[in-house]
Design an enzyme around this catalytic site. Structure first.
Site, PDB file in Angstrom:
ATOM      1  N   SER A   1       3.573 -23.311  22.674  1.00  0.00           N
ATOM      2  CA  SER A   1       4.584 -22.262  22.117  1.00  0.00           C
ATOM      3  C   SER A   1       4.857 -23.553  20.932  1.00  0.00           C
ATOM      4  CB  SER A   1       5.874 -22.456  23.486  1.00  0.00           C
ATOM      5  OG  SER A   1       4.966 -21.576  23.851  1.00  0.00           O
TER       6      SER A   1
HETATM    7  N1  SAH Z   1       4.195 -22.502  27.974  1.00  0.00           N
HETATM    8  C1  SAH Z   1       2.850 -22.507  27.667  1.00  0.00           C
HETATM    9  C2  SAH Z   1       2.469 -21.484  26.574  1.00  0.00           C
HETATM   10  C3  SAH Z   1       1.395 -20.760  26.900  1.00  0.00           C
HETATM   11  S1  SAH Z   1       1.080 -19.262  26.204  1.00  0.00           S
HETATM   12  C4  SAH Z   1       2.709 -23.163  26.768  1.00  0.00           C
HETATM   13  O1  SAH Z   1       3.773 -24.311  26.333  1.00  0.00           O
HETATM   14  O2  SAH Z   1       1.730 -24.139  26.425  1.00  0.00           O
HETATM   15  C5  SAH Z   1       0.840 -18.112  27.664  1.00  0.00           C
HETATM   16  C6  SAH Z   1       0.235 -18.694  28.979  1.00  0.00           C
HETATM   17  O3  SAH Z   1       0.804 -17.391  29.766  1.00  0.00           O
HETATM   18  C7  SAH Z   1      -0.953 -18.318  28.485  1.00  0.00           C
HETATM   19  O4  SAH Z   1      -1.624 -19.841  29.150  1.00  0.00           O
HETATM   20  C8  SAH Z   1      -1.071 -16.714  29.562  1.00  0.00           C
HETATM   21  O5  SAH Z   1      -2.951 -17.419  29.895  1.00  0.00           O
HETATM   22  C9  SAH Z   1      -1.073 -17.062  30.633  1.00  0.00           C
HETATM   23  N2  SAH Z   1      -0.444 -15.264  31.384  1.00  0.00           N
HETATM   24  C10 SAH Z   1      -0.383 -14.028  30.397  1.00  0.00           C
HETATM   25  N3  SAH Z   1      -0.358 -13.654  31.753  1.00  0.00           N
HETATM   26  C11 SAH Z   1      -0.029 -13.687  32.819  1.00  0.00           C
HETATM   27  C12 SAH Z   1       0.630 -13.106  33.497  1.00  0.00           C
HETATM   28  N4  SAH Z   1       0.679 -12.334  34.276  1.00  0.00           N
HETATM   29  N5  SAH Z   1       0.258 -14.176  35.048  1.00  0.00           N
HETATM   30  C13 SAH Z   1       0.273 -15.187  34.910  1.00  0.00           C
HETATM   31  N6  SAH Z   1      -0.071 -16.179  33.519  1.00  0.00           N
HETATM   32  C14 SAH Z   1       0.113 -15.532  32.422  1.00  0.00           C
END
Ligand code: SAH
Length: 229
Positions: free
Chosen positions: A76
């Site tokens: 993010s």
């Molecule tokens: N907070 C993270 C942002 C990651 S992007 C950072 O700072 O790096 C969002 C993430 O949510 C992705 O890695 C994706 O695989 C995950 N995601 C999507 N759907 C999901 C679900 N149902 N359960 C758990 N993770 C999920």
């Protein structure tokens, strides 16, 4: 890392922090958040974002932008990480649940503020890489689970705060159930391929839920592996 690279990185980090502070002020009329608390600022200062981005993105680690981390996912944007953390307001004794570990960057920021952070990631490789990265950085108060975070993490519930870092079509009821009375849920709500509404949901002491829209944001979708029943 050469001294020159270290110096560049330090000044890039300082500039990024200034940008995040400025952006907080510029969006205050929408978010209601006029400044970041000392604790959140310090956490943002201390977590080394360059350790969470892929090698080919290193030069961009301290730019205020989301970056690709593989598997179609992103780390993010720092401003959004700071804002969501501020909106969640984890206290030092808090138990926090994060859905969407991704790189583990937001997890690390939360871990500096809360007592314990549980984080759920559905892509096994990302969950593994984040677990390793956080261990390497000596972050000890975090546990990561490879599962569908739309179901929350019932064994570890209830939580003082829940942060979802992927966009949900609607607020998963399991998350509301796993929130303590008085707890907060920060979650982007809306369809994918367009902007979503970042919402702060507060569960009252009597269980009554209040929700307020804060800012238009863009997140990757929260993918549900099982049909909703
Ligand atoms: N907070 C993270 C942002 C990651 S992007 C950072 O700072 O790096 C969002 C993430 O949510 C992705 O890695 C994706 O695989 C995950 N995601 C999507 N759907 C999901 C679900 N149902 N359960 C758990 N993770 C999920």
């Amino acid at each position: 890392m050469s001294d020159a690279a270290g110096f560049d990185r330090a000044s890039a980090r300082r500039r990024l922090l200034e940008r995040v502070v400025a952006e907080t002020r510029e969006t205050a009329h929408l978010t209601g958040c006029h400044e970041l608390s000392e604790r959140v600022l310090r956490a943002m200062e201390e977590v080394p974002r360059h350790r969470f981005v892929p090698a080919e993105q290193l030069d961009l680690a301290y730019i205020d932008r989301p970056l690709p981390i593989g598997r179609g996912q992103t780390i993010s944007q720092p401003f959004i990480v700071a804002l969501m953390t501020e909106l969640l307001r984890p206290h030092p004794r808090a138990t926090v649940l994060e859905i969407g570990t991704g790189s583990g960057y937001q997890t690390a920021v939360l871990a500096r503020l809360a007592h314990r952070v549980y984080s759920v990631e559905r892509i096994p490789e990302l969950a593994e890489a984040a677990t390793r990265r956080l261990a390497d950085l000596g972050v000890g108060n975090v546990e990561i689970l490879n599962a569908d975070g739309g179901l929350g993490w019932a064994e570890k519930a209830p939580f003082d705060g829940i942060m979802v870092t992927a966009a949900a079509g609607e607020v998963p009821s399991a998350l509301l159930e796993q929130l303590k009375p008085g707890g907060r849920l920060v979650i982007p709500v809306g369809q994918q391929h367009r902007s979503q509404d970042l919402r702060v949901i507060v569960k009252g002491e009597q269980g009554k839920v209040e929700s307020r829209g804060v800012l238009s944001v863009v997140f990757v979708p929260l993918v549900r592996d099982r049909p909703l029943i």
